[in-house]
Design a protein around this motif. Structure first.
Motif, PDB file in Angstrom:
ATOM      1  N   GLY A 232      -6.644  -6.810   7.436  1.00 40.85           N
ATOM      2  CA  GLY A 232      -7.504  -6.140   6.454  1.00 40.85           C
ATOM      3  C   GLY A 232      -8.963  -6.466   6.678  1.00 40.85           C
ATOM      4  N   TYR A 248     -11.540  -1.131   0.059  1.00 42.63           N
ATOM      5  CA  TYR A 248     -10.341  -1.963  -0.027  1.00 42.63           C
ATOM      6  C   TYR A 248      -9.538  -1.946   1.280  1.00 42.63           C
ATOM      7  CZ  TYR A 248      -6.468  -4.521  -1.877  1.00 42.63           C
ATOM      8  OH  TYR A 248      -5.540  -5.502  -2.071  1.00 42.63           O
ATOM      9  N   GLY A 249      -9.173  -3.124   1.761  1.00 43.22           N
ATOM     10  CA  GLY A 249      -8.353  -3.208   2.971  1.00 43.22           C
ATOM     11  C   GLY A 249      -9.142  -3.184   4.267  1.00 43.22           C
ATOM     12  N   ASP A 250     -10.486  -3.107   4.157  1.00 45.65           N
ATOM     13  CA  ASP A 250     -11.301  -3.070   5.368  1.00 45.65           C
ATOM     14  C   ASP A 250     -12.563  -3.908   5.177  1.00 45.65           C
ATOM     15  OD1 ASP A 250     -12.568  -2.562   7.708  1.00 45.65           O
ATOM     16  OD2 ASP A 250     -12.543  -0.377   7.531  1.00 45.65           O
ATOM     17  N   GLN A 280     -10.904  -9.765  -0.297  1.00 51.17           N
ATOM     18  CA  GLN A 280      -9.504  -9.437  -0.016  1.00 51.17           C
ATOM     19  C   GLN A 280      -8.576  -9.848  -1.157  1.00 51.17           C
ATOM     20  OE1 GLN A 280      -8.803 -11.353   3.818  1.00 51.17           O
ATOM     21  NE2 GLN A 280      -9.382  -9.491   4.918  1.00 51.17           N
ATOM     22  N   GLU A 284      -5.515  -4.249  -5.446  1.00 54.91           N
ATOM     23  CA  GLU A 284      -5.646  -2.871  -4.946  1.00 54.91           C
ATOM     24  C   GLU A 284      -5.659  -1.853  -6.092  1.00 54.91           C
ATOM     25  OE1 GLU A 284      -2.773  -1.659  -2.015  1.00 54.91           O
ATOM     26  OE2 GLU A 284      -4.023   0.042  -1.423  1.00 54.91           O
TER      27      GLU A 284
END
Ligand code: ZN
Length: 507
Positions: A232, A248-250, A280, A284
């Motif tokens: 991520g 989110y996630g990057d 992180q 989510e």
């Protein structure tokens, strides 16, 4: 009034705006890490275009109407700590701050800060404060006007509070002063005792030359071991390390690498990993809303400092890390022991430059800036008198003479960008990190024993549960009380610094 469920509409509009924001953060990352030099003009156009769209979406009247509807609905805001109430509160905060500022003032501030930034760069290079002073004067006047528009000082506080709100919501100058004062007095004393100690630790690692790629791959190993999720996120390099991302996630972070400063690359990687793991650690389901965001810059910095200092500058960490380092770098560090690196990383020096300062003196550099910017905003200090006031404080707090303004009051970019109210967030981060870490250690048992075994997930799990997953639920001060049972105080940081450095310097 808009039809349908006002809260859902509000969130969907906010998420749309947030999507544009994460695109522009990604483009900024690309500019610093990947972009070829000739892309600069197109990138500036793209970012300006996005900024315009974002601004229009922030001040969209419909947001105001949806907020009004949500605020009259008990099921949305009745429980002030519920997800919906927190999201409404924070979207309202952003909306009010944006609509209270006349568009002419926003334009004036943008052009004044771009002129000031250019003047600052020249002034720093040529050591010519007079070349920068008129631009800074203009900027301070506009910032005072901005503070007035935002109602700064109306609640019995200060104009400065309204400027700090952008970086540290709810932060008041008087609270900062109350925590900084005892910290300053005891740090000045500690720095003096360390300087006079008959034992002075030696730097045995910062002269060893290590290949760039080898350093970067080792930095990635360590970031992964302490808990940064590379599924991520990424780690690259840039001249000024930072952490941002595409949403989110990057999560994108960078570190800086110099041939003969391997520990510096590692410290900066652990620092940015702390920021990255906070990002992180948000949930989510709240992505793109305040509940999926961070509390303040001070709390963000508390996470980076905790991994950089409480973990990465501990002897326990190095007892675990040293065998890995020998394995990774072969003969480079032959004969160097954990204790040697530990002492090398904890040398305290009275120095001129904030960004190169150690864990103890760093906070004194920050306090000087806070006191001076507060005086500028109050109107107690004229811009023309800034260099003199700066040099006087460096003499008083750090005992050093400032040879010229280039390494004095012109060293940082912040004020030229109009970022007044920003500096204290660094030391607030150190204070919060010490108070959180002490509490984690009480609740989890002996954290140093865990680090020696390479166990960092226990600590990370605690931070996730107590801090990351809450998003913006609490303001920084309240979060501190909820997590540690106490208001923010200087005590934990002082215990940490006096204890550790007393031992390193054999006081
Ligand atoms: Zn940071």
């Amino acid at each position: 009034m808009a039809s349908g469920n006002a809260y859902e509409q509000l969130i969907s509009k906010h998420r749309e705006m947030n999507t544009l924001q994460t695109i522009s953060w990604g483009l900024n990352w690309d500019q610093d890490v990947m972009m070829p030099p000739k892309g600069l003009k197109s990138r500036a156009r793209e970012l300006e275009y996005l900024a315009g769209l974002i601004h229009d979406m922030v001040i969209d009247e419909e947001i105001g109407e949806l907020l009004d509807a949500c605020e009259s609905d008990e099921s949305v805001i009745g429980d002030r700590l519920s997800v919906s109430a927190v999201n409404v509160r924070e979207i309202r905060r952003g909306y009010d701050m944006a609509v209270k500022l006349p568009s002419q003032l926003v334009k004036d501030l943008t052009s004044a800060s771009s002129l000031a930034r250019a003047a600052w760069a020249d002034a720093k290079k040529n050591n010519d404060f007079k070349g920068f002073a008129p631009q800074l004067e203009k900027l301070v006047a506009l910032l005072r006007e901005k503070a007035d528009c935002l109602g700064g000082g109306e609640d019995g506080g200060e104009k400065w509070d309204a400027l700090a709100e952008e970086y540290e919501p709810g932060c008041k100058a008087r609270d900062v002063e109350a925590v900084f004062k005892p910290l300053r007095e005891r740090l000045v004393d500690l720095v003096g005792r360390l300087a006079e100690s008959s034992y002075q630790p030696k730097d045995v690692v910062n002269h060893v030359e290590v290949d760039f790629d080898q350093q970067l791959s080792f930095a990635k190993v360590i970031a992964g071991k302490i808990g940064f999720d590379f599924e991520g996120g990424r780690l690259d390099t840039s001249s000024h390390p930072f952490c941002s991302g595409f949403g989110y996630g990057d999560c994108r972070m960078t570190t800086r690498i110099h041939k003969n400063k391997m520990p510096d690359a590692l410290s900066s990687t652990m620092h940015e990993s702390g920021h990255g793991m906070y990002t992180q650690g948000t949930l989510e389901e709240h992505a793109g809303t305040p509940m999926g965001s961070y509390v303040s810059l001070g709390i963000h910095e508390s996470q980076s400092r905790l991994w950089e200092n409480q973990v990465g500058r501990s002897e326990a960490f190095w007892k675990w890390c040293m065998p890995l380092m020998h394995e990774h770098f072969g003969e480079k560090f032959a004969g160097v022991h954990a204790r040697d690196v530990y002492e090398s990383l904890n040398i305290v020096e009275r120095s001129l430059i904030r960004t190169q300062a150690d864990e103890v003196t760093y906070n004194l550099h920050i306090m000087i800036r806070f006191e001076l910017e507060l005086a500028l905003v109050r109107g107690d200090l004229n811009v023309a008198d800034l260099p003199g006031a700066w040099n006087e404080k460096y003499k008083d707090y750090l005992g050093i003479d400032v040879p010229d303004d280039g390494v004095g009051c012109l060293q940082d970019i912040h004020w030229s960008l109009g970022a007044i109210g920003y500096f204290p967030t660094y030391t607030l981060g150190n204070l919060y990190s010490a108070q959180f870490y002490e509490k984690a250690n009480q609740e989890l048992g002996d954290l140093h024993a865990m680090f020696e075994q390479g166990d960092f997930t226990t600590l990370l799990g605690w931070l996730r549960k107590n801090i990351h997953e809450h998003g913006m639920r609490y303001r920084a001060g309240e979060l501190c009380e909820v997590v540690t049972g106490e208001k923010l105080k200087a005590d934990a940081l002082l215990r940490h610094l006096e204890g550790k450095y007393g031992e390193v310097y054999k006081l």
